[in-house]
Design a protein around this motif. Structure first.
Motif, PDB file in Angstrom:
ATOM      1  N   MET A   1       0.854  -1.163   0.000  1.00  0.00           N
ATOM      2  CA  MET A   1       0.000   0.000   0.000  1.00  0.00           C
ATOM      3  C   MET A   1       0.899   1.225   0.000  1.00  0.00           C
ATOM      4  O   MET A   1       1.793   1.364   0.819  1.00  0.00           O
ATOM      5  N   SER A   2       0.645   2.103  -0.916  1.00  0.00           N
ATOM      6  CA  SER A   2       1.476   3.295  -1.010  1.00  0.00           C
ATOM      7  C   SER A   2       0.968   4.372  -0.060  1.00  0.00           C
ATOM      8  O   SER A   2      -0.179   4.364   0.391  1.00  0.00           O
ATOM      9  N   LEU A   3       1.824   5.284   0.230  1.00  0.00           N
ATOM     10  CA  LEU A   3       1.477   6.395   1.116  1.00  0.00           C
ATOM     11  C   LEU A   3       0.367   7.242   0.504  1.00  0.00           C
ATOM     12  O   LEU A   3      -0.533   7.717   1.204  1.00  0.00           O
ATOM     13  N   LYS A   4       0.412   7.390  -0.803  1.00  0.00           N
ATOM     14  CA  LYS A   4      -0.607   8.185  -1.504  1.00  0.00           C
ATOM     15  C   LYS A   4      -2.003   7.583  -1.301  1.00  0.00           C
ATOM     16  O   LYS A   4      -2.960   8.308  -1.018  1.00  0.00           O
ATOM     17  N   GLN A   5      -2.107   6.272  -1.429  1.00  0.00           N
ATOM     18  CA  GLN A   5      -3.392   5.603  -1.236  1.00  0.00           C
ATOM     19  C   GLN A   5      -3.865   5.723   0.212  1.00  0.00           C
ATOM     20  O   GLN A   5      -5.038   5.941   0.473  1.00  0.00           O
ATOM     21  N   THR A   6      -2.942   5.569   1.142  1.00  0.00           N
ATOM     22  CA  THR A   6      -3.284   5.670   2.557  1.00  0.00           C
ATOM     23  C   THR A   6      -3.869   7.031   2.876  1.00  0.00           C
ATOM     24  O   THR A   6      -4.920   7.133   3.519  1.00  0.00           O
ATOM     25  N   ILE A   7      -3.216   8.071   2.400  1.00  0.00           N
ATOM     26  CA  ILE A   7      -3.694   9.430   2.649  1.00  0.00           C
ATOM     27  C   ILE A   7      -5.047   9.645   1.982  1.00  0.00           C
ATOM     28  O   ILE A   7      -5.952  10.240   2.566  1.00  0.00           O
ATOM     29  N   LYS A   8      -5.201   9.140   0.778  1.00  0.00           N
ATOM     30  CA  LYS A   8      -6.457   9.298   0.040  1.00  0.00           C
ATOM     31  C   LYS A   8      -7.620   8.642   0.782  1.00  0.00           C
ATOM     32  O   LYS A   8      -8.693   9.225   0.927  1.00  0.00           O
ATOM     33  N   HIS A   9      -7.417   7.429   1.295  1.00  0.00           N
ATOM     34  CA  HIS A   9      -8.476   6.710   1.983  1.00  0.00           C
ATOM     35  C   HIS A   9      -8.808   7.342   3.331  1.00  0.00           C
ATOM     36  O   HIS A   9      -9.974   7.447   3.709  1.00  0.00           O
ATOM     37  N   LYS A  10      -7.786   7.793   4.049  1.00  0.00           N
ATOM     38  CA  LYS A  10      -8.037   8.449   5.332  1.00  0.00           C
ATOM     39  C   LYS A  10      -8.747   9.777   5.131  1.00  0.00           C
ATOM     40  O   LYS A  10      -9.614  10.147   5.927  1.00  0.00           O
ATOM     41  N   THR A  11      -8.400  10.486   4.071  1.00  0.00           N
ATOM     42  CA  THR A  11      -9.062  11.751   3.765  1.00  0.00           C
ATOM     43  C   THR A  11     -10.527  11.520   3.428  1.00  0.00           C
ATOM     44  O   THR A  11     -11.396  12.280   3.864  1.00  0.00           O
ATOM     45  N   GLN A  12     -10.810  10.472   2.670  1.00  0.00           N
ATOM     46  CA  GLN A  12     -12.191  10.160   2.312  1.00  0.00           C
ATOM     47  C   GLN A  12     -13.004   9.834   3.565  1.00  0.00           C
ATOM     48  O   GLN A  12     -14.132  10.298   3.720  1.00  0.00           O
ATOM     49  N   SER A  13     -12.419   9.064   4.467  1.00  0.00           N
ATOM     50  CA  SER A  13     -13.100   8.718   5.707  1.00  0.00           C
ATOM     51  C   SER A  13     -13.356   9.962   6.556  1.00  0.00           C
ATOM     52  O   SER A  13     -14.445  10.152   7.105  1.00  0.00           O
ATOM     53  N   PHE A  14     -12.355  10.829   6.659  1.00  0.00           N
ATOM     54  CA  PHE A  14     -12.492  12.063   7.428  1.00  0.00           C
ATOM     55  C   PHE A  14     -13.547  12.985   6.821  1.00  0.00           C
ATOM     56  O   PHE A  14     -14.382  13.547   7.529  1.00  0.00           O
ATOM     57  N   LYS A  15     -13.526  13.104   5.503  1.00  0.00           N
ATOM     58  CA  LYS A  15     -14.517  13.922   4.798  1.00  0.00           C
ATOM     59  C   LYS A  15     -15.922  13.393   5.062  1.00  0.00           C
ATOM     60  O   LYS A  15     -16.869  14.167   5.279  1.00  0.00           O
ATOM     61  N   GLY A  16     -16.061  12.087   5.088  1.00  0.00           N
ATOM     62  CA  GLY A  16     -17.354  11.474   5.368  1.00  0.00           C
ATOM     63  C   GLY A  16     -17.846  11.791   6.769  1.00  0.00           C
ATOM     64  O   GLY A  16     -19.023  12.084   6.977  1.00  0.00           O
ATOM     65  N   ARG A  17     -16.929  11.739   7.747  1.00  0.00           N
ATOM     66  CA  ARG A  17     -17.320  12.070   9.118  1.00  0.00           C
ATOM     67  C   ARG A  17     -17.794  13.511   9.233  1.00  0.00           C
ATOM     68  O   ARG A  17     -18.801  13.797   9.888  1.00  0.00           O
ATOM     69  N   ILE A  18     -17.073  14.418   8.584  1.00  0.00           N
ATOM     70  CA  ILE A  18     -17.443  15.834   8.626  1.00  0.00           C
ATOM     71  C   ILE A  18     -18.800  16.053   7.948  1.00  0.00           C
ATOM     72  O   ILE A  18     -19.671  16.731   8.490  1.00  0.00           O
ATOM     73  N   THR A  19     -18.986  15.468   6.780  1.00  0.00           N
ATOM     74  CA  THR A  19     -20.242  15.623   6.045  1.00  0.00           C
ATOM     75  C   THR A  19     -21.411  15.059   6.844  1.00  0.00           C
ATOM     76  O   THR A  19     -22.487  15.660   6.908  1.00  0.00           O
ATOM     77  N   GLU A  20     -21.189  13.916   7.476  1.00  0.00           N
ATOM     78  CA  GLU A  20     -22.241  13.297   8.268  1.00  0.00           C
ATOM     79  C   GLU A  20     -22.631  14.188   9.453  1.00  0.00           C
ATOM     80  O   GLU A  20     -23.809  14.376   9.750  1.00  0.00           O
ATOM     81  N   ARG A  21     -21.650  14.771  10.108  1.00  0.00           N
ATOM     82  CA  ARG A  21     -21.929  15.659  11.246  1.00  0.00           C
ATOM     83  C   ARG A  21     -22.649  16.926  10.806  1.00  0.00           C
ATOM     84  O   ARG A  21     -23.556  17.397  11.497  1.00  0.00           O
ATOM     85  N   ILE A  22     -22.265  17.459   9.674  1.00  0.00           N
ATOM     86  CA  ILE A  22     -22.960  18.643   9.147  1.00  0.00           C
ATOM     87  C   ILE A  22     -24.406  18.284   8.838  1.00  0.00           C
ATOM     88  O   ILE A  22     -25.329  19.051   9.120  1.00  0.00           O
TER      89      ILE A  22
END
Length: 57
Positions: free
Chosen positions: A1-22
């Motif tokens: 797993m590359s660092l780029k993919q890791t960051i991309k997936h964590k960002t997607q998860s974080f974005k989802g949490r923020i959107t859900e809370r909003i």
């Protein structure tokens, strides 16, 4: 797993949490659903990458 993919997936998860809370705050079910989908998708991708790494080692 590359660092780029890791960051991309964590960002997607974080974005989802923020959107859900909003969505919860504004009582907008569409945003809640969209956020939940993004969060779960990001988490599943992270899990899949971890499983791939486990089999490589």
């Amino acid at each position: 797993m590359s660092l780029k993919q890791t960051i991309k997936h964590k960002t997607q998860s974080f974005k989802g949490r923020i959107t859900e809370r909003i969505g919860r705050t504004t009582r907008n079910r569409r945003l809640q659903r969209q956020g939940r989908t993004d969060r779960i998708s990001g988490n599943l991708k992270q899990s899949g990458d971890k499983a791939k790494d486990a089999f490589k080692h």
